[in-house]
Design a protein around this motif. Structure first.
Motif, PDB file in Angstrom:
ATOM      1  N   GLU A  31       2.264   1.242  -7.040  1.00 52.58           N
ATOM      2  CA  GLU A  31       1.579   1.295  -6.032  1.00 52.58           C
ATOM      3  C   GLU A  31       1.715   0.300  -5.155  1.00 52.58           C
ATOM      4  O   GLU A  31       2.228  -0.742  -5.363  1.00 52.58           O
ATOM      5  N   GLN A  32       1.630   0.671  -3.643  1.00 57.78           N
ATOM      6  CA  GLN A  32       1.587  -0.404  -2.773  1.00 57.78           C
ATOM      7  C   GLN A  32       0.386  -0.241  -1.721  1.00 57.78           C
ATOM      8  O   GLN A  32       0.214   0.390  -1.184  1.00 57.78           O
ATOM      9  N   GLY A  41       7.444   7.390  -8.832  1.00 60.22           N
ATOM     10  CA  GLY A  41       6.623   7.900  -7.974  1.00 60.22           C
ATOM     11  C   GLY A  41       6.005   6.738  -7.283  1.00 60.22           C
ATOM     12  O   GLY A  41       5.971   5.527  -7.856  1.00 60.22           O
ATOM     13  N   ILE A  42       5.780   6.801  -6.043  1.00 64.08           N
ATOM     14  CA  ILE A  42       4.679   5.641  -5.379  1.00 64.08           C
ATOM     15  C   ILE A  42       3.580   6.339  -4.902  1.00 64.08           C
ATOM     16  O   ILE A  42       3.014   7.397  -4.953  1.00 64.08           O
ATOM     17  N   TYR A  43       2.637   5.039  -4.804  1.00 65.77           N
ATOM     18  CA  TYR A  43       1.203   5.335  -4.743  1.00 65.77           C
ATOM     19  C   TYR A  43       0.657   4.375  -3.586  1.00 65.77           C
ATOM     20  O   TYR A  43      -0.191   3.519  -3.993  1.00 65.77           O
ATOM     21  N   PRO A  44       1.167   4.779  -2.345  1.00 67.84           N
ATOM     22  CA  PRO A  44       0.652   3.619  -1.373  1.00 67.84           C
ATOM     23  C   PRO A  44      -0.772   3.879  -0.725  1.00 67.84           C
ATOM     24  O   PRO A  44      -1.406   5.106  -0.853  1.00 67.84           O
ATOM     25  N   GLU A  45      -1.439   2.787  -0.651  1.00 72.49           N
ATOM     26  CA  GLU A  45      -2.860   2.705   0.011  1.00 72.49           C
ATOM     27  C   GLU A  45      -3.126   2.129   1.342  1.00 72.49           C
ATOM     28  O   GLU A  45      -2.572   1.203   1.577  1.00 72.49           O
ATOM     29  N   ILE A  46      -3.592   3.009   2.079  1.00 75.26           N
ATOM     30  CA  ILE A  46      -3.895   2.734   3.512  1.00 75.26           C
ATOM     31  C   ILE A  46      -5.189   1.810   3.438  1.00 75.26           C
ATOM     32  O   ILE A  46      -6.139   2.202   3.292  1.00 75.26           O
ATOM     33  N   LYS A  47      -4.973   0.421   3.860  1.00 74.02           N
ATOM     34  CA  LYS A  47      -5.977  -0.487   3.606  1.00 74.02           C
ATOM     35  C   LYS A  47      -6.888  -0.489   4.862  1.00 74.02           C
ATOM     36  O   LYS A  47      -6.183  -0.754   5.893  1.00 74.02           O
TER      37      LYS A  47
END
Length: 253
Positions: free
Chosen positions: A21-22, A123-129
């Motif tokens: 996660e990012q 995999g990646i899991y970016p969160e838009i904060k």
């Protein structure tokens, strides 16, 4: 290892994590930085290095610093601002060894390197904060992040990438105005009503509810499973609850 640092991601990769996660916030010069919050005073030594850069609320924000300034800061395990103690006391001790902040692009390059050197993909899991908050600061974080994801090969639902956000209007904008064709997840702190869930299902691919929205606190006979997963699955949504951490498990676990 301190969360959102490259050593932590390397360890997670080596332990076999399927996704990394990012959480993302912007710097003053528009660099997406991997941070749990838009504030940086709980995870860096910013108060020591830049004591005059507090806002009126007493907090320090990533968006008030250039990326070059953020790179000067030491990253640490999350601290409680009131007590000065670690939030999770049994984790990596604060102030020991050396860790730094990382940009989204640096982390994606790091992941590509791990994949190449091991032959294993992740995999990646970016969160838009807080995209609405970012816009009030004059920045469009989604418009910055999505091209970087595309640059590194994350463009469609076939790619191992879920973009997540707590703000449903922003997810709609990401899908329509910004044209994102990859997977989207709607984060929610509590179970949304059916109308909201159906609205989300027209836009997103999955739901990211707080764990307590899936399994409620026990009454007399033990934990109570809610109907949220069933309702989401009926709408063809995957369900990825958060957060299960060994040092902060629910009372019923």
């Amino acid at each position: 290892l301190p969360e959102h640092t490259l050593p932590a991601k390397a360890l997670a990769f080596a332990m076999g994590a399927d996704y990394l996660e990012q959480d993302l916030a912007l710097s003053r010069d528009g660099v997406p930085v991997v941070l749990h919050d838009v504030q940086i005073d709980t995870v860096t030594d910013v108060a020591r290095r830049f004591p005059d850069r507090r806002r009126e609320d007493g907090r320090f924000y990533a968006i008030d610093f250039t990326w070059a300034e953020l790179k000067q800061m030491a990253a640490t395990e999350r601290m409680n601002l009131k007590t000065g103690q670690a939030v999770f006391t049994n984790r990596f001790p604060a102030g020991q060894s050396s860790f730094g902040l990382v940009s989204l692009e640096e982390e994606l390059q790091f992941i590509r390197g791990l994949e190449r050197s091991t032959g294993r993909t992740v995999g990646i899991y970016p969160e838009i904060k807080q995209p609405e908050w970012h816009r009030k600061q004059g920045r469009d974080i989604s418009a910055v992040v999505l091209p970087i994801l595309a640059k590194y090969g994350y463009r469609t639902k076939a790619d191992r990438c879920f973009v997540q956000c707590f703000e449903l209007p922003e997810l709609k904008r990401i899908r329509t105005e910004l044209g994102w064709q990859g997977s989207l997840v709607y984060l929610c702190g509590k179970a949304p009503p059916q109308a909201e869930l159906e609205e989300a299902a027209r836009i997103v691919d999955g739901l990211g509810p707080a764990l307590g929205a899936v399994v409620a606190a026990p009454a007399d006979g033990g934990p109570q499973v809610t109907d949220l997963v069933r309702r989401a699955h009926e709408l063809k949504l995957v369900v990825h609850p958060y957060t299960a951490r060994v040092d902060e498990l629910p009372r019923w676990a």
